[in-house]
Design an enzyme around this catalytic site. Sequence first.
Site, PDB file in Angstrom:
ATOM      1  N   PHE A 149      34.783  39.280  41.163  1.00 59.66           N
ATOM      2  CA  PHE A 149      34.037  39.600  39.952  1.00 59.66           C
ATOM      3  C   PHE A 149      32.881  38.646  39.701  1.00 59.66           C
ATOM      4  O   PHE A 149      31.922  39.000  39.015  1.00 59.66           O
ATOM      5  CB  PHE A 149      34.975  39.576  38.730  1.00 59.66           C
ATOM      6  CG  PHE A 149      35.368  38.184  38.291  1.00 59.66           C
ATOM      7  CD1 PHE A 149      34.574  37.465  37.417  1.00 59.66           C
ATOM      8  CD2 PHE A 149      36.531  37.592  38.762  1.00 59.66           C
ATOM      9  CE1 PHE A 149      34.931  36.174  37.020  1.00 59.66           C
ATOM     10  CE2 PHE A 149      36.891  36.317  38.385  1.00 59.66           C
ATOM     11  CZ  PHE A 149      36.079  35.601  37.505  1.00 59.66           C
ATOM     12  N   LYS A 173      35.071  47.550  48.465  1.00 60.98           N
ATOM     13  CA  LYS A 173      36.026  47.591  47.350  1.00 60.98           C
ATOM     14  C   LYS A 173      35.667  46.422  46.432  1.00 60.98           C
ATOM     15  O   LYS A 173      36.098  45.305  46.622  1.00 60.98           O
ATOM     16  CB  LYS A 173      37.453  47.456  47.884  1.00 60.98           C
ATOM     17  CG  LYS A 173      38.561  48.040  46.965  1.00 60.98           C
ATOM     18  CD  LYS A 173      38.640  47.434  45.581  1.00 60.98           C
ATOM     19  CE  LYS A 173      39.257  46.052  45.585  1.00 60.98           C
ATOM     20  NZ  LYS A 173      39.357  45.515  44.167  1.00 60.98           N
ATOM     21  N   ARG A 177      36.619  44.652  37.614  1.00 63.26           N
ATOM     22  CA  ARG A 177      36.189  44.102  36.318  1.00 63.26           C
ATOM     23  C   ARG A 177      34.711  44.345  36.044  1.00 63.26           C
ATOM     24  O   ARG A 177      34.299  44.416  34.896  1.00 63.26           O
ATOM     25  CB  ARG A 177      36.480  42.601  36.263  1.00 63.26           C
ATOM     26  CG  ARG A 177      37.961  42.274  36.369  1.00 63.26           C
ATOM     27  CD  ARG A 177      38.170  40.778  36.456  1.00 63.26           C
ATOM     28  NE  ARG A 177      39.563  40.443  36.713  1.00 63.26           N
ATOM     29  CZ  ARG A 177      39.999  39.217  36.951  1.00 63.26           C
ATOM     30  NH1 ARG A 177      39.141  38.212  36.975  1.00 63.26           N
ATOM     31  NH2 ARG A 177      41.281  38.980  37.176  1.00 63.26           N
ATOM     32  N   SER A 226      40.741  34.407  45.334  1.00 67.35           N
ATOM     33  CA  SER A 226      41.659  33.279  45.227  1.00 67.35           C
ATOM     34  C   SER A 226      42.358  33.029  46.561  1.00 67.35           C
ATOM     35  O   SER A 226      42.496  33.935  47.390  1.00 67.35           O
ATOM     36  CB  SER A 226      42.708  33.554  44.147  1.00 67.35           C
ATOM     37  OG  SER A 226      43.580  34.584  44.556  1.00 67.35           O
ATOM     38  N   CYS A 281      32.686  29.597  42.820  1.00 68.26           N
ATOM     39  CA  CYS A 281      33.509  28.902  43.797  1.00 68.26           C
ATOM     40  C   CYS A 281      32.826  27.631  44.299  1.00 68.26           C
ATOM     41  O   CYS A 281      33.461  26.794  44.941  1.00 68.26           O
ATOM     42  CB  CYS A 281      33.855  29.807  44.974  1.00 68.26           C
ATOM     43  SG  CYS A 281      32.433  30.255  45.993  1.00 68.26           S
TER      44      CYS A 281
END
Length: 499
Positions: A149, A173, A177, A226, A281
């Site tokens: 997101f 894909k 969100r 994550s 990140c």
Amino acid sequence: MQELTHYINGEHVKGTSGRFADVYNPATGEVQAKCPLASTAEMEQAVEIAAAAQPAWAATNPQRRARVMMKFVALLNRDMDKLAEALSREHGKTLPDAAGDVQRGLEVVEYCIGAPQMLKGEFTDSAGPGIDMYSMRQALGVTAGITPFNFPAMIPMWMFAPAIACGNAFILKPSERDPSVPLMLAELMEEAGLPKGILQVVNGDKEAVDAILYNDTIQSVGFVGSTPIAEYIYGTGCAQGKRVQCFGGAKNHMIIMPDADMDQAADALVGAGYGAAGERCMAISVAVPVGDETADRLIEKLVPRVEALKVGPYTAGNDVDYGPVVTGAAKQNILNLVQSGIDQGAKLVVDGRDFSLQGYEDGFFVGAHLFDNVTPDMDIYRKEIFGPVLSTVRAQSYEEAIGLAMDHEYGNGTAIYTRDGDTARDFANRINIGMVGVNVPIPVPLAYHTFGGWKKSAFGDLNQHGPDAFKFYTRTKTITARWPSGIKEGGEFSIPVME
């Protein structure tokens, strides 16, 4: 209530699974749209269409494929404001930050215009008597990407641009969100001349992810998100024989040496730690000043800067420093980690827990937080917070400081601020982290270099974008050729006799 779609075979297609995810306006907390969550059957349909379309695209001259990328760049520039506004509306980041999201993806597309050069093979003349050898880079077939997101424009383009430039079809894909921008990008690619079925967007959750992982037609999978999910996708995808690259979590340290320009370091920390509400990140979430005197000077510089940060919705203007986080659950997770830092003994120097924005009380805004005296055993140090929280860990020496970064399980990015070239050179050479900044707070490489972390921040052998992307999205085929001799001499008209 707007009902979003998938983008399959050049058309917006309504979901048929009956399952939807809420898409929020993070500034108000209101649900503004519903995103369809694909079934396995819907994903399989998109893959079948991609498999049928891909051979003709792979057979298209690489230069003609590059021309689609050229036109796509022009369309991205044309629609930059529209894309940034849609991105901000669903993600919450400021308009300049949203435009930067698009721009950094656009730069990868620009690099992919050089696909004809990147796809050239090698040739050896006369490898043996009358024998030539050559290699060629060929497309994998149908490829897929699962994107997060926090960069709904940049990271999809990091994946699909090189994949498509190499001659593959691509199934995207995106995050459920904030899916609108990926749908817009697919439309623009077809406006640029991409054949239908080569880029398709299928929204979904774990069912869609598993449909990608277990589909035999899909040859490669890219992922950013994550670490636990990265490990799952990497392990499952590899077990199914796919080529997989997965990028996970991060805990990026900035080491501040006693000789650093403290104003420069403080400005860098504020931008790198709190920009995009910390939802990057490559955000710097740990400051490591060397020596207590350095730490005291740094904190003194940081506090007024952090307290002066302007938090608000993207509609409040370009002087807003950061906006809301993406969901209410994300906000609560951040506040829970802040409380754990307090409970475990860290000193909360700037407390943003009671932040509330008039008129936007139901929005997902989180005030800026600054901790001092954080230790490596604390949750706020070990875990990726993904919010506007900066932790200060005091080190008494350079060796202790570099050891903190090297011992952490994540190895995405790091930085050092110093005026000493020898220290900077030693740091760059020794650190076991994939992307390193020297007096640069967020060392994200430009498009013609590669992006990738080490340790539990990345899984797979190849990085994203740059030369590695063309290796990841192609296979090498080597040909050894020998042609029979004598034909060039022409016909024989005399009766052959035995010698």
